[in-house]
Design a protein around this motif. Structure first.
Motif, PDB file in Angstrom:
ATOM      1  N   SER A 108      15.478  -7.868  36.008  1.00 23.26           N
ATOM      2  CA  SER A 108      15.648  -6.413  35.947  1.00 23.26           C
ATOM      3  C   SER A 108      15.595  -5.768  37.320  1.00 23.26           C
ATOM      4  O   SER A 108      16.290  -4.786  37.586  1.00 23.26           O
ATOM      5  CB  SER A 108      14.558  -5.793  35.063  1.00 23.26           C
ATOM      6  OG  SER A 108      14.624  -6.293  33.747  1.00 23.26           O
ATOM      7  N   ARG A 109      14.772  -6.322  38.188  1.00 26.50           N
ATOM      8  CA  ARG A 109      14.554  -5.719  39.498  1.00 26.50           C
ATOM      9  C   ARG A 109      15.507  -6.254  40.546  1.00 26.50           C
ATOM     10  O   ARG A 109      15.824  -5.555  41.508  1.00 26.50           O
ATOM     11  CB  ARG A 109      13.094  -5.945  39.911  1.00 26.50           C
ATOM     12  CG  ARG A 109      12.729  -5.439  41.275  1.00 26.50           C
ATOM     13  CD  ARG A 109      11.399  -4.726  41.279  1.00 26.50           C
ATOM     14  NE  ARG A 109      11.434  -3.430  40.633  1.00 26.50           N
ATOM     15  CZ  ARG A 109      10.462  -2.512  40.712  1.00 26.50           C
ATOM     16  NH1 ARG A 109       9.359  -2.781  41.380  1.00 26.50           N
ATOM     17  NH2 ARG A 109      10.565  -1.353  40.115  1.00 26.50           N
ATOM     18  N   SER A 145      14.651  -0.739  37.439  1.00 30.05           N
ATOM     19  CA  SER A 145      15.910  -0.928  38.155  1.00 30.05           C
ATOM     20  C   SER A 145      15.756  -0.486  39.607  1.00 30.05           C
ATOM     21  O   SER A 145      14.853   0.278  39.954  1.00 30.05           O
ATOM     22  CB  SER A 145      17.027  -0.128  37.480  1.00 30.05           C
ATOM     23  OG  SER A 145      16.683   1.254  37.451  1.00 30.05           O
ATOM     24  N   SER A 169      15.717  -4.967  31.317  1.00 28.66           N
ATOM     25  CA  SER A 169      16.692  -3.893  31.491  1.00 28.66           C
ATOM     26  C   SER A 169      17.388  -3.611  30.170  1.00 28.66           C
ATOM     27  O   SER A 169      17.871  -4.522  29.494  1.00 28.66           O
ATOM     28  CB  SER A 169      17.730  -4.294  32.548  1.00 28.66           C
ATOM     29  OG  SER A 169      18.699  -3.286  32.701  1.00 28.66           O
ATOM     30  N   GLY A 209      16.140   2.303  33.320  1.00 25.09           N
ATOM     31  CA  GLY A 209      14.999   1.600  33.868  1.00 25.09           C
ATOM     32  C   GLY A 209      13.706   2.390  33.831  1.00 25.09           C
ATOM     33  O   GLY A 209      12.683   1.916  34.308  1.00 25.09           O
TER      34      GLY A 209
END
Length: 463
Positions: free
Chosen positions: A76-77, A371, A406, A415
């Motif tokens: 997700s990051r 995010s 996400s 996010g």
């Protein structure tokens, strides 16, 4: 001294002491003695809010360490902002029980002080806290079937929600100020506000009756142009004007101004004498702005008996958490300072013998998005917070750790993680520890708390 400096000193001094109690509070002092007997004034308790302005990124503060949760976080990051799992990176936390929501977690690699406090049992993590009007799921948020706080993801509006805990009201008193209204009679004499700010004006400490007293990291704010011996002629002129303004025949605005200035000077004299007569704690604090604020809070707590108080709420802050870019670099300076400052403050309470009577806690505008936007994050919603003190049931994750996937079940939109613990629950739990009753909390301090957590909305932070 130029005009701007004089105005600043005068306003700070006047606002601090002059607004100790509002007009209604002054009228109620007659009945206050009866209430004081029921408040258990003999014991001392203090709350210390550490507000992180800008919106701290909780997901690089408390980092997944197990393979499965870390993989979701990484996906997700993205690689640019990920804290690695290795022991040399995410500092391991050893809770008494696995967090609700699953996973294992560690702290940002610069937060050794808070790691020691958590693993030693003096710190707890409150997971995924944020302003809510009612409990809210992803589907409810997306289809608009439940009300949500106004202007979500806005700095100013969400700070107001954190400070007031009244997302569907236009009232602008703060939850700590409303608690102070109820508890102010626990203090022996109303010479000093229950609420003390080392970081200027804030809504959290504003009550209907009680207003915060403002101090600086060096102590009380004085009216410089009349304080020194070489200003004797100015002091004489000032006193003459004071006497004119205090005459019964003077205009009511003149009399009120004179009263504010007189109380400002009296409070300055009281606190200056108390601090001068009280040795500062030997504990070393970071030289940062946050460290110096907390050092002064420790000095005030050391002088509590000379001041004559048994309930206090302090407000300090740090800035720079609006990490739209350069987040890794900024966090590498911000989070170690936060950790070291909170550790030093806890150590000072131990030195003073009041560790069980003082609870510090973090707050922030909002959490940030899972995010990323390159090398930073955007405005989010829910975030994790720390509560520290000898009376805290530490080594615990309270609430539910979110799913960081996400577009997953806890992702509101881009996010932003939907909170699962409300600010109402967080604030109400702290206010109850300070001494407010359940009836007072539900009626006055956090009137919406009954919307959350069923019959027992409070967090198990304290024994």
């Amino acid at each position: 001294m130029n005009r701007r400096e004089w105005l600043k000193s005068s306003l700070l001094a006047g606002a601090g002491a002059g607004s100790l109690l509002g007009p209604l509070g002054q009228l109620r002092l007659i009945s206050g003695a009866a209430q004081a007997a029921n408040k258990g004034a003999a014991d001392y308790r203090a709350l210390v809010c550490v507000f992180l302005y800008g919106g701290n990124d909780s997901f690089n503060t408390i980092v997944p360490r197990d393979a499965a949760t870390h993989a979701v976080y990484t996906a997700s990051r993205g690689g640019s902002l990920v804290i690695p799992r290795a022991d040399a990176q995410a500092l391991p936390l050893n809770p008494l029980a696995a967090p609700a929501g699953g996973g294992e977690y560690g702290l940002h690699p610069g937060m050794q002080g808070l790691q020691q406090l958590f693993n030693g049992g003096q710190c707890a993590v409150v997971a995924n806290v944020g302003p809510l009007t009612v409990p809210t799921t992803r589907s409810q948020f997306r289809n608009g079937s439940v009300p949500v706080p106004p202007q979500l993801f806005s700095h100013n509006d969400q700070i107001v929600m954190w400070e007031t805990s009244l997302p569907d009201s236009t009232e602008r008193t703060g939850w700590a100020g409303r608690a102070a209204d109820l508890l102010r009679f626990a203090n022996a004499e109303q010479r000093l506000s229950t609420c003390i700010s080392l970081s200027g004006a804030n809504g959290m400490q504003v009550g209907r009756d009680v207003q915060p007293y403002f101090m600086g990291v060096q102590g009380t704010e004085s009216i410089d142009f009349i304080e020194n011996s070489w200003n004797a002629h100015r002091l004489a002129s000032f006193e003459a004007l004071q006497q004119l303004a205090e005459r019964p025949t003077a205009h009511r605005f003149e009399r009120q101004y004179a009263s504010v200035m007189r109380r400002a000077r009296d409070t300055h004299a009281l606190l200056s004498a108390a601090l001068d007569a009280t040795p500062a704690p030997a504990t070393a604090f970071p030289a940062s702005r946050l460290g110096r604020q907390l050092a002064m809070v420790a000095r005030m707590i050391a002088a509590r008996e000379r001041i004559g108080v048994s309930r206090q709420v302090f407000f300090v802050s740090d800035g720079g958490y609006d990490t739209h870019d350069n987040q890794l670099e900024d966090h590498a300076a911000l989070l170690p300072n936060l950790s070291a400052s909170l550790r030093a403050f806890y150590d000072a309470t131990v030195e003073l013998g009041v560790a069980n009577s003082v609870t510090s806690f973090t707050a922030s505008d909002f959490g940030r998005t899972v995010s990323v936007n390159g090398d930073g994050t955007d405005h989010g919603w829910g975030g994790h917070h720390f509560v520290i003190g000898g009376g805290v049931q530490g080594r615990r994750f309270l609430g539910t750790m979110p799913n960081l996937q996400s577009d997953g079940p806890d992702d509101a939109a881009w996010g932003q993680i939907i909170p699962t613990t409300s600010v109402d629950q967080y604030a109400g739990t702290l206010a109850r520890w300070l001494g407010a009753s359940d009836t007072e909390i539900r009626s006055t301090v956090v009137p919406n708390i009954g919307r959350f957590g069923g019959s027992d909305p409070y967090l198990p932070l304290f024994a």
